[in-house]
Design a protein around this motif. Sequence first.
Motif, PDB file in Angstrom:
ATOM      1  N   GLU A 123       0.818  -1.208   0.000  1.00  0.00           N
ATOM      2  CA  GLU A 123       0.000   0.000   0.000  1.00  0.00           C
ATOM      3  C   GLU A 123       0.855   1.263   0.000  1.00  0.00           C
ATOM      4  OE1 GLU A 123      -2.677   2.750  -0.359  1.00  0.00           O
ATOM      5  OE2 GLU A 123      -3.115   0.617  -0.597  1.00  0.00           O
ATOM      6  N   GLU A 124       1.968   1.262   0.739  1.00  0.00           N
ATOM      7  CA  GLU A 124       2.799   2.464   0.794  1.00  0.00           C
ATOM      8  C   GLU A 124       3.458   2.754  -0.554  1.00  0.00           C
ATOM      9  OE1 GLU A 124       5.163  -0.796   3.070  1.00  0.00           O
ATOM     10  OE2 GLU A 124       3.073  -0.187   2.784  1.00  0.00           O
ATOM     11  N   ARG A 127       0.773   4.238  -2.745  1.00  0.00           N
ATOM     12  CA  ARG A 127       0.492   5.604  -2.304  1.00  0.00           C
ATOM     13  C   ARG A 127       1.471   6.601  -2.918  1.00  0.00           C
ATOM     14  NH1 ARG A 127       1.688   9.205   2.056  1.00  0.00           N
ATOM     15  NH2 ARG A 127      -0.195  10.336   2.753  1.00  0.00           N
ATOM     16  N   ILE A 128       2.767   6.276  -2.931  1.00  0.00           N
ATOM     17  CA  ILE A 128       3.732   7.240  -3.457  1.00  0.00           C
ATOM     18  C   ILE A 128       3.630   7.351  -4.973  1.00  0.00           C
ATOM     19  CG2 ILE A 128       5.713   5.651  -3.655  1.00  0.00           C
ATOM     20  CD1 ILE A 128       7.456   8.008  -2.622  1.00  0.00           C
ATOM     21  N   ILE A 129       3.290   6.245  -5.645  1.00  0.00           N
ATOM     22  CA  ILE A 129       3.049   6.322  -7.087  1.00  0.00           C
ATOM     23  C   ILE A 129       1.850   7.221  -7.362  1.00  0.00           C
ATOM     24  CG2 ILE A 129       2.351   5.024  -9.133  1.00  0.00           C
ATOM     25  CD1 ILE A 129       3.941   2.644  -7.993  1.00  0.00           C
ATOM     26  N   SER A 232      14.914   4.918   1.150  1.00  0.00           N
ATOM     27  CA  SER A 232      13.452   4.812   1.073  1.00  0.00           C
ATOM     28  C   SER A 232      13.005   4.694  -0.383  1.00  0.00           C
ATOM     29  CB  SER A 232      12.781   6.017   1.742  1.00  0.00           C
ATOM     30  OG  SER A 232      13.160   7.228   1.128  1.00  0.00           O
ATOM     31  N   ARG A 233      11.851   4.085  -0.579  1.00  0.00           N
ATOM     32  CA  ARG A 233      11.370   3.838  -1.930  1.00  0.00           C
ATOM     33  C   ARG A 233      10.886   5.124  -2.612  1.00  0.00           C
ATOM     34  NH1 ARG A 233       8.831  -2.140  -2.861  1.00  0.00           N
ATOM     35  NH2 ARG A 233      10.774  -3.246  -2.415  1.00  0.00           N
ATOM     36  N   THR A 234      10.833   5.062  -3.922  1.00  0.00           N
ATOM     37  CA  THR A 234      10.631   6.257  -4.726  1.00  0.00           C
ATOM     38  C   THR A 234       9.586   6.003  -5.818  1.00  0.00           C
ATOM     39  OG1 THR A 234      12.353   5.566  -6.283  1.00  0.00           O
ATOM     40  CG2 THR A 234      13.056   6.900  -4.402  1.00  0.00           C
ATOM     41  N   ALA A 235       9.172   7.079  -6.480  1.00  0.00           N
ATOM     42  CA  ALA A 235       8.296   6.968  -7.647  1.00  0.00           C
ATOM     43  C   ALA A 235       8.489   8.204  -8.512  1.00  0.00           C
ATOM     44  CB  ALA A 235       6.832   6.821  -7.236  1.00  0.00           C
ATOM     45  N   HIS A 236       8.160   8.069  -9.796  1.00  0.00           N
ATOM     46  CA  HIS A 236       8.432   9.121 -10.775  1.00  0.00           C
ATOM     47  C   HIS A 236       7.378   9.041 -11.880  1.00  0.00           C
ATOM     48  CE1 HIS A 236      11.500  10.525 -14.108  1.00  0.00           C
ATOM     49  NE2 HIS A 236      10.589  11.458 -13.860  1.00  0.00           N
TER      50      HIS A 236
END
Length: 257
Positions: A123-124, A127-129, A232-236
């Motif tokens: 879920e986390e 959420r960031i995506i 920490s994980r990322t999104a773009h």
Amino acid sequence: MIELKTPAEIQRMHVTGRFVAEVLTEVGDLADVGVNLMDLEHHARGMIKRRGAESCYWDYEPSFGKGPFRNVICLAVNDAVLHGLPHDYTLRDGDVLTADLAVKIDGWAADSARTVIVGTAAEEDLRIIRATEEALEAAIEAARPGNRLGDISAAIWAVARDYGYPVNTQFGGHAIGREMHEELHVPNKGKAGRGLTLKPGLTLALEPWFARTTDKIIFDEDGWTIRSADGSRTAHSEHTVAITDDAPLVLTRRDRE
């Protein structure tokens, strides 16, 4: 010098943008548990060759890189987010993969990025995506004539702030057209009402990217891959957008969006 494109030139960029969208759709569909990043790289190479397009990344050599980039797509996993150098890595269940692609067709460029989850989604990560996608849509909505560049930056920042994500300003969006990177930086954080006045014919690659708990970055030893400094994980999310007399025109919109 900032070049304003004619409607005919924007249409030529739109041709490129549709192809970029097609490649990113296929790469996202192919990204699965057990797939190697180099398989995705070679799939993108094949599509580009068959279309007669030109990679904007192959031989790309900016000041921060280590030697020329000898791949056609950026692939970044988990805490990696920008300029991910494709390498021998097999995707695992739950990996977060960002694919970023820029090509030219008949001399006109388009640039886009998307983040997908391989296999089981946490879920986390969803959420960031979602935050980057919402920030991108907010940025596109602000890309209207008479607004300021800062309105785009502020729109991205507002979404990040609502989600509680910090924002890095070292890397962001940019003007695009005859080249992948043209003169104009679009920060992902800024103040509304500031900066360049937006005019019809301006074409921009808008690209909000966030890390979950830091705005600091580090580079891999390959000199290209940029990661969150704390792991920490990322999104773009990224689209090439043309400012017109009417609504903003998204040149890289994927069919499923």
